[in-house]
Design an enzyme around this catalytic site. Sequence first.
Site, PDB file in Angstrom:
ATOM      1  CB  SER A   1      -0.906   0.029   1.234  1.00 28.17           C
ATOM      2  OG  SER A   1      -1.734  -1.107   1.270  1.00 28.17           O
TER       3      SER A   1
HETATM    4  N1  SAH Z   1      -0.283  -5.376   4.015  1.00 31.59           N
HETATM    5  C1  SAH Z   1       0.468  -5.664   2.794  1.00 31.59           C
HETATM    6  C2  SAH Z   1      -0.302  -5.334   1.532  1.00 31.59           C
HETATM    7  C3  SAH Z   1      -1.219  -6.390   1.268  1.00 31.59           C
HETATM    8  S1  SAH Z   1      -2.016  -6.550  -0.283  1.00 31.59           S
HETATM    9  C4  SAH Z   1       1.813  -5.000   2.782  1.00 31.59           C
HETATM   10  O1  SAH Z   1       2.111  -4.236   3.708  1.00 31.59           O
HETATM   11  O2  SAH Z   1       2.567  -5.249   1.846  1.00 31.59           O
HETATM   12  C5  SAH Z   1      -3.263  -7.663   0.293  1.00 31.59           C
HETATM   13  C6  SAH Z   1      -2.770  -9.042   0.630  1.00 31.59           C
HETATM   14  O3  SAH Z   1      -3.881  -9.767   1.130  1.00 31.59           O
HETATM   15  C7  SAH Z   1      -2.254  -9.820  -0.572  1.00 31.59           C
HETATM   16  O4  SAH Z   1      -0.948 -10.267  -0.324  1.00 31.59           O
HETATM   17  C8  SAH Z   1      -3.230 -10.983  -0.683  1.00 31.59           C
HETATM   18  O5  SAH Z   1      -2.646 -12.182  -1.125  1.00 31.59           O
HETATM   19  C9  SAH Z   1      -3.723 -11.115   0.748  1.00 31.59           C
HETATM   20  N2  SAH Z   1      -5.001 -11.807   0.918  1.00 31.59           N
HETATM   21  C10 SAH Z   1      -6.098 -11.772   0.108  1.00 31.59           C
HETATM   22  N3  SAH Z   1      -7.073 -12.538   0.622  1.00 31.59           N
HETATM   23  C11 SAH Z   1      -6.602 -13.077   1.780  1.00 31.59           C
HETATM   24  C12 SAH Z   1      -7.147 -13.957   2.757  1.00 31.59           C
HETATM   25  N4  SAH Z   1      -8.386 -14.452   2.656  1.00 31.59           N
HETATM   26  N5  SAH Z   1      -6.369 -14.281   3.817  1.00 31.59           N
HETATM   27  C13 SAH Z   1      -5.103 -13.807   3.951  1.00 31.59           C
HETATM   28  N6  SAH Z   1      -4.532 -12.972   3.041  1.00 31.59           N
HETATM   29  C14 SAH Z   1      -5.274 -12.606   1.980  1.00 31.59           C
END
Ligand code: SAH
Length: 246
Positions: free
Chosen positions: A96
């Site tokens: 993000s």
């Molecule tokens: N917080 C992260 C950005 C995350 S992007 C950072 O600081 O880099 C969102 C993430 O959520 C992705 O990696 C995606 O794979 C994950 N995601 C999506 N659905 C999910 C679920 N049901 N459980 C766990 N992770 C999930």
Amino acid sequence: MCLWLSVAPASAQAPEILLEATRQAGDAPRPALPRDGFAEVREAMVRDQVVARELHDPAVLAAMRRVPRHRFAPDIEPRRAYLDMPHPIGHGQTISQPYIVALMTERLALAPDDRVLEVGTGSGYQAAILAEIVAEVVTLEIIPALAGGAAERLEALGYTNITVLEGDGYYGHPPRAPFDAIIVTAAASHVPPPLVAQLRPGGHMVIPVGQMGWVQNLLLLEKASDGEVSTRNLASVRFVPLTGGH
Ligand code: SAH
């Protein structure tokens, strides 16, 4: 020291542990991060992107000045990691924008003794920011390669208060519940009831909710001491979708 545990892969309810928090009472609260030549770039990021937009929580600003964001976006030129934008991290996912990380973290109203759950580890950057502020972070990632990469990176940086789990975060992590705060960094169609159940009374949850491909609402939920949940909309945002079995 951090442990790598090899546990049989797992159902949604039993995520695999990739990195386990080992910090004991009395240990140093944060790792001594390497001097990397990016302190001024981070300072400018905080000043121009975060403080300029009226976020002033000293603990959040201090965390953003410390965590080497470029280490979490290894495929781009290091200075670019500090720009006012999200970046791809592979597998169709993104780290993000710094301002959004700061906004979500500040609205959690964290205290030093808190235990926080993150759903959507991605690069691990948000988990590192949280780990700078609170006692313990549990973070869940559904894409194995991202979960493994984040666990390695966070261990290499010296974090001992983060547990990285590979699994479906929709169901939270009941063994470590209740959590003082919960942050979801992927957009859900609705607020997952298991996460509400795992939020301590008095705790805050920040979660983007809305349809994929559209602008979503970044919601702040607060659970009162009687369990009643109030919700307000903080901002319009665009996140990758929350996937999984629900
Ligand atoms: N917080 C992260 C950005 C995350 S992007 C950072 O600081 O880099 C969102 C993430 O959520 C992705 O990696 C995606 O794979 C994950 N995601 C999506 N659905 C999910 C679920 N049901 N459980 C766990 N992770 C999930």
